[in-house]
Design a protein around this motif. Structure first.
Motif, PDB file in Angstrom:
ATOM      1  N   ALA A  97     -44.798  29.974  35.449  1.00 22.57           N
ATOM      2  CA  ALA A  97     -45.734  28.972  34.941  1.00 22.57           C
ATOM      3  C   ALA A  97     -45.688  28.847  33.425  1.00 22.57           C
ATOM      4  CB  ALA A  97     -47.163  29.312  35.385  1.00 22.57           C
ATOM      5  N   ALA A  98     -44.764  29.560  32.764  1.00 20.13           N
ATOM      6  CA  ALA A  98     -44.722  29.555  31.300  1.00 20.13           C
ATOM      7  C   ALA A  98     -44.351  28.194  30.745  1.00 20.13           C
ATOM      8  CB  ALA A  98     -43.736  30.611  30.799  1.00 20.13           C
ATOM      9  N   GLY A  99     -43.553  27.425  31.474  1.00 17.01           N
ATOM     10  CA  GLY A  99     -43.116  26.124  30.982  1.00 17.01           C
ATOM     11  C   GLY A  99     -41.833  26.186  30.180  1.00 17.01           C
ATOM     12  N   PHE A 100     -41.204  27.352  30.120  1.00 14.81           N
ATOM     13  CA  PHE A 100     -39.904  27.505  29.468  1.00 14.81           C
ATOM     14  C   PHE A 100     -39.209  28.721  30.076  1.00 14.81           C
ATOM     15  CE2 PHE A 100     -43.003  29.846  27.041  1.00 14.81           C
ATOM     16  CZ  PHE A 100     -42.367  31.016  26.651  1.00 14.81           C
ATOM     17  N   ASP A 101     -37.908  28.876  29.771  1.00 15.50           N
ATOM     18  CA  ASP A 101     -37.096  29.877  30.453  1.00 15.50           C
ATOM     19  C   ASP A 101     -36.790  31.112  29.613  1.00 15.50           C
ATOM     20  OD1 ASP A 101     -36.691  28.279  32.835  1.00 15.50           O
ATOM     21  OD2 ASP A 101     -35.343  27.035  31.630  1.00 15.50           O
ATOM     22  N   ILE A 120     -37.502  28.377  24.765  1.00 16.53           N
ATOM     23  CA  ILE A 120     -36.315  27.621  25.150  1.00 16.53           C
ATOM     24  C   ILE A 120     -36.391  27.245  26.628  1.00 16.53           C
ATOM     25  CG2 ILE A 120     -33.800  27.606  25.299  1.00 16.53           C
ATOM     26  CD1 ILE A 120     -33.782  29.772  23.138  1.00 16.53           C
ATOM     27  N   GLU A 121     -36.362  25.974  26.911  1.00 13.30           N
ATOM     28  CA  GLU A 121     -36.225  25.468  28.279  1.00 13.30           C
ATOM     29  C   GLU A 121     -34.762  25.073  28.467  1.00 13.30           C
ATOM     30  OE1 GLU A 121     -36.612  24.213  32.101  1.00 13.30           O
ATOM     31  OE2 GLU A 121     -38.021  25.419  30.910  1.00 13.30           O
ATOM     32  N   VAL A 122     -34.112  25.668  29.468  1.00 16.44           N
ATOM     33  CA  VAL A 122     -32.687  25.438  29.695  1.00 16.44           C
ATOM     34  C   VAL A 122     -32.505  24.404  30.803  1.00 16.44           C
ATOM     35  CG1 VAL A 122     -30.463  26.503  30.241  1.00 16.44           C
ATOM     36  CG2 VAL A 122     -32.216  27.825  29.023  1.00 16.44           C
ATOM     37  N   HIS A 136     -46.815  23.220  21.963  1.00 14.98           N
ATOM     38  CA  HIS A 136     -46.086  24.103  21.041  1.00 14.98           C
ATOM     39  C   HIS A 136     -44.854  23.400  20.473  1.00 14.98           C
ATOM     40  CE1 HIS A 136     -48.529  27.520  22.425  1.00 14.98           C
ATOM     41  NE2 HIS A 136     -48.317  27.078  23.652  1.00 14.98           N
ATOM     42  N   PRO A 137     -45.017  22.241  19.842  1.00 14.66           N
ATOM     43  CA  PRO A 137     -43.843  21.500  19.361  1.00 14.66           C
ATOM     44  C   PRO A 137     -43.062  22.249  18.285  1.00 14.66           C
ATOM     45  CG  PRO A 137     -45.864  20.559  18.469  1.00 14.66           C
ATOM     46  CD  PRO A 137     -46.281  21.553  19.503  1.00 14.66           C
ATOM     47  N   GLU A 138     -43.738  23.143  17.557  1.00 13.20           N
ATOM     48  CA  GLU A 138     -43.066  23.859  16.477  1.00 13.20           C
ATOM     49  C   GLU A 138     -42.089  24.913  16.997  1.00 13.20           C
ATOM     50  OE1 GLU A 138     -46.140  26.376  18.010  1.00 13.20           O
ATOM     51  OE2 GLU A 138     -46.171  24.267  17.430  1.00 13.20           O
ATOM     52  N   SER A 139     -42.268  25.347  18.247  1.00 20.59           N
ATOM     53  CA  SER A 139     -41.404  26.415  18.771  1.00 20.59           C
ATOM     54  C   SER A 139     -40.633  26.012  20.026  1.00 20.59           C
ATOM     55  CB  SER A 139     -42.247  27.662  19.086  1.00 20.59           C
ATOM     56  OG  SER A 139     -43.206  27.387  20.106  1.00 20.59           O
ATOM     57  N   TYR A 140     -40.923  24.844  20.580  1.00 20.10           N
ATOM     58  CA  TYR A 140     -40.298  24.444  21.850  1.00 20.10           C
ATOM     59  C   TYR A 140     -38.964  23.753  21.592  1.00 20.10           C
ATOM     60  CZ  TYR A 140     -40.404  23.205  26.816  1.00 20.10           C
ATOM     61  OH  TYR A 140     -40.142  23.116  28.162  1.00 20.10           O
ATOM     62  N   VAL A 141     -37.982  24.075  22.399  1.00 20.80           N
ATOM     63  CA  VAL A 141     -36.677  23.426  22.278  1.00 20.80           C
ATOM     64  C   VAL A 141     -35.982  23.426  23.641  1.00 20.80           C
ATOM     65  CG1 VAL A 141     -35.589  25.596  21.546  1.00 20.80           C
ATOM     66  CG2 VAL A 141     -34.447  23.423  21.093  1.00 20.80           C
ATOM     67  N   ILE A 142     -35.390  22.308  23.994  1.00 21.85           N
ATOM     68  CA  ILE A 142     -34.562  22.215  25.195  1.00 21.85           C
ATOM     69  C   ILE A 142     -33.113  22.486  24.808  1.00 21.85           C
ATOM     70  CG2 ILE A 142     -33.617  20.634  26.924  1.00 21.85           C
ATOM     71  CD1 ILE A 142     -36.314  19.296  27.069  1.00 21.85           C
ATOM     72  N   TYR A 143     -32.471  23.407  25.519  1.00 23.06           N
ATOM     73  CA  TYR A 143     -31.034  23.598  25.399  1.00 23.06           C
ATOM     74  C   TYR A 143     -30.392  22.853  26.569  1.00 23.06           C
ATOM     75  CZ  TYR A 143     -31.085  27.287  21.792  1.00 23.06           C
ATOM     76  OH  TYR A 143     -31.220  27.997  20.623  1.00 23.06           O
ATOM     77  N   GLU A 148     -29.289  20.848  21.288  1.00 27.75           N
ATOM     78  CA  GLU A 148     -30.711  21.157  21.247  1.00 27.75           C
ATOM     79  C   GLU A 148     -31.549  19.887  21.125  1.00 27.75           C
ATOM     80  OE1 GLU A 148     -31.804  23.978  18.304  1.00 27.75           O
ATOM     81  OE2 GLU A 148     -30.224  25.423  18.822  1.00 27.75           O
ATOM     82  N   LEU A 149     -32.692  19.905  21.811  1.00 26.01           N
ATOM     83  CA  LEU A 149     -33.693  18.846  21.686  1.00 26.01           C
ATOM     84  C   LEU A 149     -35.011  19.532  21.329  1.00 26.01           C
ATOM     85  CD1 LEU A 149     -32.788  16.762  24.873  1.00 26.01           C
ATOM     86  CD2 LEU A 149     -32.363  16.102  22.494  1.00 26.01           C
ATOM     87  N   PRO A 150     -35.302  19.690  20.040  1.00 28.36           N
ATOM     88  CA  PRO A 150     -36.498  20.444  19.636  1.00 28.36           C
ATOM     89  C   PRO A 150     -37.769  19.613  19.691  1.00 28.36           C
ATOM     90  CG  PRO A 150     -35.282  19.736  17.707  1.00 28.36           C
ATOM     91  CD  PRO A 150     -34.474  19.292  18.895  1.00 28.36           C
ATOM     92  N   GLY A 151     -38.903  20.309  19.801  1.00 30.09           N
ATOM     93  CA  GLY A 151     -40.205  19.669  19.680  1.00 30.09           C
ATOM     94  C   GLY A 151     -40.737  19.080  20.968  1.00 30.09           C
ATOM     95  N   ASN A 152     -41.701  18.183  20.811  1.00 26.85           N
ATOM     96  CA  ASN A 152     -42.367  17.515  21.923  1.00 26.85           C
ATOM     97  C   ASN A 152     -41.357  16.678  22.708  1.00 26.85           C
ATOM     98  OD1 ASN A 152     -43.971  15.960  23.623  1.00 26.85           O
ATOM     99  ND2 ASN A 152     -45.541  15.606  22.077  1.00 26.85           N
ATOM    100  N   VAL A 153     -41.238  16.950  24.006  1.00 23.44           N
ATOM    101  CA  VAL A 153     -40.250  16.249  24.831  1.00 23.44           C
ATOM    102  C   VAL A 153     -40.532  14.751  24.871  1.00 23.44           C
ATOM    103  CG1 VAL A 153     -39.328  16.028  27.176  1.00 23.44           C
ATOM    104  CG2 VAL A 153     -39.794  18.286  26.228  1.00 23.44           C
TER     105      VAL A 153
END
Length: 451
Positions: free
Chosen positions: A360-364, A377-379, A403-410, A426-431
């Motif tokens: 449920a964290a929303g990232f990997d 990091i969400e992969v 958490h736009p300051e720390s969230y990033v999609i790889y 990388e796609l950083p920030g708010n999706v």
């Protein structure tokens, strides 16, 4: 009084401040005396992670309080998916303007960034499991929630559970026929006193892995410790069997072969999936190489469904459990190597594969920027080209917004066995700002009209 509620493509309310402009302090105060997490859970709220609303010495999750108080203004509660919380959110601004104090709680970064104390396939006694999840609660062998029960809801009334399951044949001392299959499913029976009307069973039947965690510990018999296996998600149940209720759970991120199961000393049954075949390891060692983000025009063109007989890589990727795990492992290794190369070996040791123990964290992956700040990091992995669209959950979108300051999609692409170098961008920030979101599915509520 059921006001018109406008929503964006992600299902979130547009103009939350204007919608709740009529909210008064009394509306929020009416919610606090009767507030409970179990009641809030029906609107998909959970315990807050970073902040609490403090009133008369008690702490409440701010977002859930505002969502429930909204019923007095718009005619119904707002669900968790319909707006965001967080330090700079409109939600917090509304509560602050009404005179409520919101304070930062004890940080949970230790849970997300490496100190929870769980490692897959490590061995744990019941006392050790209890200490991981409820360190301040006393433990009594053979008694209490942790000393004897096979399933523990933790925290209480949260909808999160720990399963401690003993596998093996049906015996007089073990009347439950719990079993593990080679393709990663747990066949599990509840206690005989539990029926479909039992509160615990009702929570399990509606389990949503995007918002609630179920941790699985397994052992082959009663004389050895439990192995931590990872996270469960609901797969099916038998509607014709009760007392006990029969479930089938899918183990997330399953990557154990028959040989691997033998190494961790866990008995297993044949696969449930008739199409199952053990994962094939790539014949070559693979590594990640970062590339530039593809052009916006290419991304926009790729959001359409596959036509003219071309491969719909997004659908194929969604169904491929093993592919996602391979991508996450490559990113995990990449982050560790990057931090070590920068002379940050201490941070490299704290990089964690969060998806294995917090679905449920929303990232990997929990990692760090080179300045030591956290990186979530969400992969998203595909065998297809860089322009392939991907699926993303509402929970992942919410976490990126909070958490736009720390969230990033790889975005890992062209992950095929023959490729030595696998690329990603990388796609950083708010999706919602870094991607175009196309609403391809919806949650439907019978009897409730669209707002």
């Amino acid at each position: 009084m059921d006001l018109q509620i406008r929503k964006g493509p992600s299902g979130r309310v547009k103009g939350l401040r204007d919608l709740l402009a009529g909210m008064k302090r009394e509306d929020v105060l009416a919610v606090l005396p009767v507030f409970s997490l179990s009641a809030a859970a029906s609107y998909r709220y959970a315990e807050s992670t970073d902040f609490d609303l403090v009133h008369e010495g008690r702490r409440y999750p701010p977002k859930a309080v505002l969502g429930l108080a909204a019923e007095r203004v718009v005619g119904r509660p707002l669900t968790s998916e319909e707006f965001t919380g967080g330090e700079k959110s409109t939600c917090f601004a509304i509560l602050n303007a009404l005179g409520f104090e919101i304070v930062k709680k004890i940080s949970n970064d230790s849970v997300l960034f490496g100190t929870r104390g769980l490692d897959r396939f490590q061995l744990y006694e019941r006392k050790e499991i209890a200490k991981v999840f409820e360190p301040d609660v006393g433990f009594t062998p053979g008694a209490g929630r942790w000393g004897i029960q096979g399933i523990v809801e933790t925290p209480k009334e949260s909808g999160n559970f720990v399963f401690m399951v003993t596998l093996g044949k049906l015996t007089e001392g073990n009347p439950y026929q719990d079993a593990l299959t080679v393709d990663g499913y747990l066949i599990w029976e509840s206690q005989t006193r539990q029926s479909f009307e039992s509160p615990v069973i009702q929570k399990l039947l509606v389990h949503d892995p995007q918002n609630r965690d179920i941790h699985l510990f397994l052992r082959p018999n009663r004389h050895v410790k439990y192995s931590y296996i990872g996270m469960l998600e609901y797969f099916s149940h038998d509607p014709n069997k009760t007392n006990p209720v029969h479930f089938v759970w899918r183990i997330q991120n399953w990557d154990l072969s028959p040989e691997g199961l033998d190494r961790v000393n866990l008995p297993f049954r044949p696969p449930l999936d008739p199409a199952y075949s053990p994962a094939i390891q790539p014949p070559v060692s693979q590594n990640l190489v970062q590339v530039a983000v593809p052009g916006a025009a290419r991304r926009k063109a790729s959001t359409r469904s596959a036509q003219n007989g071309t491969v719909d890589w997004a659908i194929r990727d969604l169904r491929n459990r093993e592919l996602g795990g391979r991508g996450e492992k490559l990113v995990l290794d990449y982050e560790v190597d990057t931090l070590r190369a920068a002379g940050l070996a201490e941070l490299a040791e704290q990089v964690r594969h969060v998806a294995l123990y917090n679905s449920a964290a929303g990232f990997d992956i929990a990692s760090f920027q080179l300045d030591g700040s956290p990186k979530r990091i969400e992969v998203k992995t595909t065998e297809g080209p860089e322009s392939t669209p991907f699926y993303i959950s509402a929970n992942e979108v919410r976490v990126s917004s909070n958490h736009p300051e720390s969230y990033v999609i790889y975005r890992v692409f062209n992950l095929r066995p023959e490729n030595v170098q696998v690329q990603f961008f990388e796609l950083p920030g708010n999706v919602e700002e870094s991607c175009g979101l196309d609403p391809v599915s919806f949650r439907a509520y019978p009897g409730r009209s669209s707002e």
